[in-house]
Write a protein that holds these residues in place. Sequence first.
Motif, PDB file in Angstrom:
ATOM      1  N   ALA A  31       0.865  -1.183   0.000  1.00  0.00           N
ATOM      2  CA  ALA A  31       0.000   0.000   0.000  1.00  0.00           C
ATOM      3  C   ALA A  31       0.901   1.232   0.000  1.00  0.00           C
ATOM      4  O   ALA A  31       2.034   1.192   0.466  1.00  0.00           O
ATOM      5  CB  ALA A  31      -0.897  -0.001   1.228  1.00  0.00           C
ATOM      6  N   GLY A  32       0.422   2.329  -0.537  1.00  0.00           N
ATOM      7  CA  GLY A  32       1.194   3.560  -0.583  1.00  0.00           C
ATOM      8  C   GLY A  32       0.948   4.445   0.622  1.00  0.00           C
ATOM      9  O   GLY A  32       0.129   4.142   1.489  1.00  0.00           O
ATOM     10  N   VAL A  72      12.104   4.653  -3.476  1.00  0.00           N
ATOM     11  CA  VAL A  72      10.789   4.008  -3.329  1.00  0.00           C
ATOM     12  C   VAL A  72       9.682   5.050  -3.385  1.00  0.00           C
ATOM     13  O   VAL A  72       8.617   4.800  -3.962  1.00  0.00           O
ATOM     14  CB  VAL A  72      10.730   3.171  -2.036  1.00  0.00           C
ATOM     15  N   HIS A  73       9.922   6.228  -2.834  1.00  0.00           N
ATOM     16  CA  HIS A  73       8.899   7.279  -2.928  1.00  0.00           C
ATOM     17  C   HIS A  73       8.656   7.657  -4.391  1.00  0.00           C
ATOM     18  O   HIS A  73       7.520   7.882  -4.807  1.00  0.00           O
ATOM     19  CB  HIS A  73       9.301   8.499  -2.114  1.00  0.00           C
ATOM     20  N   SER A  74       9.712   7.684  -5.201  1.00  0.00           N
ATOM     21  CA  SER A  74       9.544   7.955  -6.633  1.00  0.00           C
ATOM     22  C   SER A  74       8.738   6.848  -7.312  1.00  0.00           C
ATOM     23  O   SER A  74       7.931   7.120  -8.204  1.00  0.00           O
ATOM     24  CB  SER A  74      10.899   8.122  -7.314  1.00  0.00           C
ATOM     25  N   LEU A  75       8.958   5.600  -6.898  1.00  0.00           N
ATOM     26  CA  LEU A  75       8.145   4.501  -7.436  1.00  0.00           C
ATOM     27  C   LEU A  75       6.669   4.731  -7.137  1.00  0.00           C
ATOM     28  O   LEU A  75       5.806   4.476  -7.982  1.00  0.00           O
ATOM     29  CB  LEU A  75       8.583   3.156  -6.850  1.00  0.00           C
ATOM     30  N   ALA A 122       9.225  -1.277 -10.293  1.00  0.00           N
ATOM     31  CA  ALA A 122       8.152  -0.291 -10.230  1.00  0.00           C
ATOM     32  C   ALA A 122       7.386  -0.598  -8.959  1.00  0.00           C
ATOM     33  O   ALA A 122       7.643  -1.614  -8.298  1.00  0.00           O
ATOM     34  CB  ALA A 122       7.242  -0.413 -11.458  1.00  0.00           C
ATOM     35  N   TRP A 123       6.443   0.248  -8.603  1.00  0.00           N
ATOM     36  CA  TRP A 123       5.654  -0.021  -7.408  1.00  0.00           C
ATOM     37  C   TRP A 123       4.931  -1.352  -7.597  1.00  0.00           C
ATOM     38  O   TRP A 123       4.166  -1.527  -8.536  1.00  0.00           O
ATOM     39  CB  TRP A 123       4.657   1.113  -7.153  1.00  0.00           C
ATOM     40  N   ASN A 124       5.212  -2.309  -6.730  1.00  0.00           N
ATOM     41  CA  ASN A 124       4.582  -3.635  -6.722  1.00  0.00           C
ATOM     42  C   ASN A 124       4.972  -4.543  -7.883  1.00  0.00           C
ATOM     43  O   ASN A 124       4.273  -5.529  -8.153  1.00  0.00           O
ATOM     44  CB  ASN A 124       3.057  -3.539  -6.631  1.00  0.00           C
ATOM     45  N   GLU A 152       0.379   6.932  -6.395  1.00  0.00           N
ATOM     46  CA  GLU A 152       0.309   8.383  -6.613  1.00  0.00           C
ATOM     47  C   GLU A 152       0.798   8.733  -8.020  1.00  0.00           C
ATOM     48  O   GLU A 152       1.577   9.662  -8.216  1.00  0.00           O
ATOM     49  CB  GLU A 152       1.137   9.114  -5.551  1.00  0.00           C
ATOM     50  N   ARG A 153       0.309   7.969  -8.990  1.00  0.00           N
ATOM     51  CA  ARG A 153       0.702   8.169 -10.389  1.00  0.00           C
ATOM     52  C   ARG A 153       0.498   9.626 -10.783  1.00  0.00           C
ATOM     53  O   ARG A 153      -0.536  10.218 -10.509  1.00  0.00           O
ATOM     54  CB  ARG A 153      -0.135   7.252 -11.273  1.00  0.00           C
ATOM     55  N   GLY A 154       1.526  10.201 -11.396  1.00  0.00           N
ATOM     56  CA  GLY A 154       1.447  11.580 -11.859  1.00  0.00           C
ATOM     57  C   GLY A 154       1.998  12.598 -10.889  1.00  0.00           C
ATOM     58  O   GLY A 154       2.191  13.755 -11.246  1.00  0.00           O
ATOM     59  N   ALA A 155       2.273  12.189  -9.638  1.00  0.00           N
ATOM     60  CA  ALA A 155       2.888  13.122  -8.695  1.00  0.00           C
ATOM     61  C   ALA A 155       4.315  13.418  -9.175  1.00  0.00           C
ATOM     62  O   ALA A 155       4.883  12.699  -9.993  1.00  0.00           O
ATOM     63  CB  ALA A 155       2.888  12.531  -7.292  1.00  0.00           C
TER      64      ALA A 155
END
Length: 165
Positions: A31-32, A72-75, A122-124, A152-155
């Motif tokens: 989870a993010g 990981v935050h960037s992911l 990538a995330w997950n 948070e795609r696009g952040a």
Amino acid sequence: MNRILLLALLPLSLAACGKSGIEGVKTFDYAGGDHRSGALVYAETPPAGGPHNPNWQNCGVYDQPLYNEYAVHSLEHGAVWITYRPGLGAEGVAALKKLVDGRPYTLLSPYDGLPAPVVISAWNAQLTVDSPTDERLKAFLDQYEQGPTAPERGAACSGNYGGTR
């Protein structure tokens, strides 16, 4: 008869490809939004999600290792992180740089202790490959850069932390 056999084998073939359709991709269920300070321990090398620093790593190409917690935050923001063994060689690194050229949501950096010469995360989702020219790397980028698994795609993937370890 052949049609029945084909229909019977289709689910097995699809399952072998995994959820992503890219052979060898491992998926996870993180989870993010779990922001924490300090050094963190991750289950994967390199990590493919989980708790992370409140600051993200600026996307780009780095010649030094990155802090897991920032990457990981960037992911979480939809970036894809390509890591390679430090001894990969100039030709291999050049091939990876060419792969990420023009892609605004990518990180590229060396990483000590990888289970394969190149690992893309990538995330997950994560894929290990033996060659920087493996065609699955581009397929992974196409699917996961700003992909639907990113919480948070696009952040932003710039304007924050740009340092290395």
